[in-house]
Design an enzyme around this catalytic site. Structure first.
Site, PDB file in Angstrom:
ATOM      1  N   VAL A 196      -7.986   9.364  -2.725  1.00 28.30           N
ATOM      2  CA  VAL A 196      -8.160   9.184  -1.285  1.00 28.30           C
ATOM      3  C   VAL A 196      -7.620  10.393  -0.531  1.00 28.30           C
ATOM      4  O   VAL A 196      -6.556  10.923  -0.862  1.00 28.30           O
ATOM      5  CB  VAL A 196      -7.438   7.906  -0.819  1.00 28.30           C
ATOM      6  CG1 VAL A 196      -7.610   7.706   0.679  1.00 28.30           C
ATOM      7  CG2 VAL A 196      -7.964   6.695  -1.573  1.00 28.30           C
ATOM      8  N   LYS A 227       2.812   3.127 -11.105  1.00 30.63           N
ATOM      9  CA  LYS A 227       1.568   2.475 -10.720  1.00 30.63           C
ATOM     10  C   LYS A 227       1.031   1.596 -11.847  1.00 30.63           C
ATOM     11  O   LYS A 227       0.463   0.518 -11.599  1.00 30.63           O
ATOM     12  CB  LYS A 227       0.523   3.515 -10.305  1.00 30.63           C
ATOM     13  CG  LYS A 227       0.823   4.175  -8.961  1.00 30.63           C
ATOM     14  CD  LYS A 227       0.831   3.155  -7.823  1.00 30.63           C
ATOM     15  CE  LYS A 227       0.934   3.827  -6.464  1.00 30.63           C
ATOM     16  NZ  LYS A 227       0.868   2.857  -5.346  1.00 30.63           N
ATOM     17  N   TYR A 262       4.877   8.794 -11.024  1.00 33.18           N
ATOM     18  CA  TYR A 262       3.796   8.140 -10.287  1.00 33.18           C
ATOM     19  C   TYR A 262       2.956   7.256 -11.203  1.00 33.18           C
ATOM     20  O   TYR A 262       2.727   6.073 -10.909  1.00 33.18           O
ATOM     21  CB  TYR A 262       2.915   9.194  -9.623  1.00 33.18           C
ATOM     22  CG  TYR A 262       1.800   8.623  -8.777  1.00 33.18           C
ATOM     23  CD1 TYR A 262       2.054   8.157  -7.492  1.00 33.18           C
ATOM     24  CD2 TYR A 262       0.507   8.536  -9.261  1.00 33.18           C
ATOM     25  CE1 TYR A 262       1.031   7.625  -6.712  1.00 33.18           C
ATOM     26  CE2 TYR A 262      -0.520   8.008  -8.495  1.00 33.18           C
ATOM     27  CZ  TYR A 262      -0.249   7.555  -7.221  1.00 33.18           C
ATOM     28  OH  TYR A 262      -1.265   7.031  -6.458  1.00 33.18           O
ATOM     29  N   ASN A 282       0.805  -1.218   0.000  1.00 33.80           N
ATOM     30  CA  ASN A 282       0.000   0.000   0.000  1.00 33.80           C
ATOM     31  C   ASN A 282       0.841   1.273   0.000  1.00 33.80           C
ATOM     32  O   ASN A 282       0.310   2.367  -0.135  1.00 33.80           O
ATOM     33  CB  ASN A 282      -0.926   0.000   1.225  1.00 33.80           C
ATOM     34  CG  ASN A 282      -1.917   1.134   1.212  1.00 33.80           C
ATOM     35  OD1 ASN A 282      -2.605   1.359   0.226  1.00 33.80           O
ATOM     36  ND2 ASN A 282      -1.983   1.872   2.302  1.00 33.80           N
TER      37      ASN A 282
END
Length: 206
Positions: free
Chosen positions: A118, A78, A74, A8
């Protein structure tokens, strides 16, 4: 003995046009977002193999399926994490790849999970950074308007993947909003039609 591994950790620090970014900062994001999960998987899989059981959940980012200007480190890391998820699931499990190569046949499932946007320290730092102001103004806007998702639903989705661990869905990537139990009942079709794959485009990224 590790029954479930959740990768995570994530950072989004290298923000800017690719040709102007500091290489060390760019590589730092990739090391955390991609190399970190590789090391953790590598560390726990031998124990899972020895017991013929285990679940791995790799948490991607909301932008893994779309290009985001200013976020090359990023988004690339990912997206690569999701491809690693697919590859690892084939290597360790019972599936046969499109190239006709069979896995090792262990009862170990590997999943990807998209958490969407989030609320948390990472996105707050992005919103306040000079690069974020220039390239990712929507982050500050979404935070200001309360559009960020709280972490709890993502945690529940991770728990559902771990507790259900449907073999038919191994290697696939899901949204935190998905009904995993329902999707598991239709797992073969999802795989046959190429759904929940890397080409999926997040509805949270314009």
């Amino acid at each position: 003995k590790v029954d479930a591994l959740v990768n995570n950790a994530g950072v989004f620090s290298a923000i800017g046009s690719l040709w102007e970014l500091d290489p060390t900062a760019w590589w730092g994001d990739v090391r955390t977002n991609l190399f970190g999960p590789f090391l953790c998987c590598r560390a726990v899989i031998p124990s899972m193999i020895a017991r013929n059981r285990g679940v791995i959940v790799n948490v991607s980012g909301g932008s893994f399926g779309a290009a985001v200007p200013g976020g090359s480190a990023y988004t690339s890391s990912k997206a690569a994490l999701i491809r690693m998820t697919q590859t690892l699931a084939l290597e360790v499990g019972t599936l046969t790849s499109d190239l006709g190569i069979s896995g090792e046949g262990y009862d170990i499932q590997v999943y990807g999970l998209e958490p969407a946007f989030v609320s948390g320290p990472m996105n707050s730092r992005v919103a306040e950074s000079p690069g974020g102001t220039r390239w990712l103004p929507f982050v500050a806007e979404w935070l200001a308007h309360g559009d960020a998702r709280p972490p709890a639903p993502v945690g529940r989705a991770v728990r559902e993947l771990i507790t259900l661990a449907p073999p038919a869905l191994t290697g696939l990537t899901f949204s935190y909003e998905d009904d995993i139990a329902l999707l598991a009942s239709d797992g073969e079709r999802l795989r046959a039609e190429g759904l929940c794959q890397l080409a999926y485009r997040s509805p949270y990224v314009s």
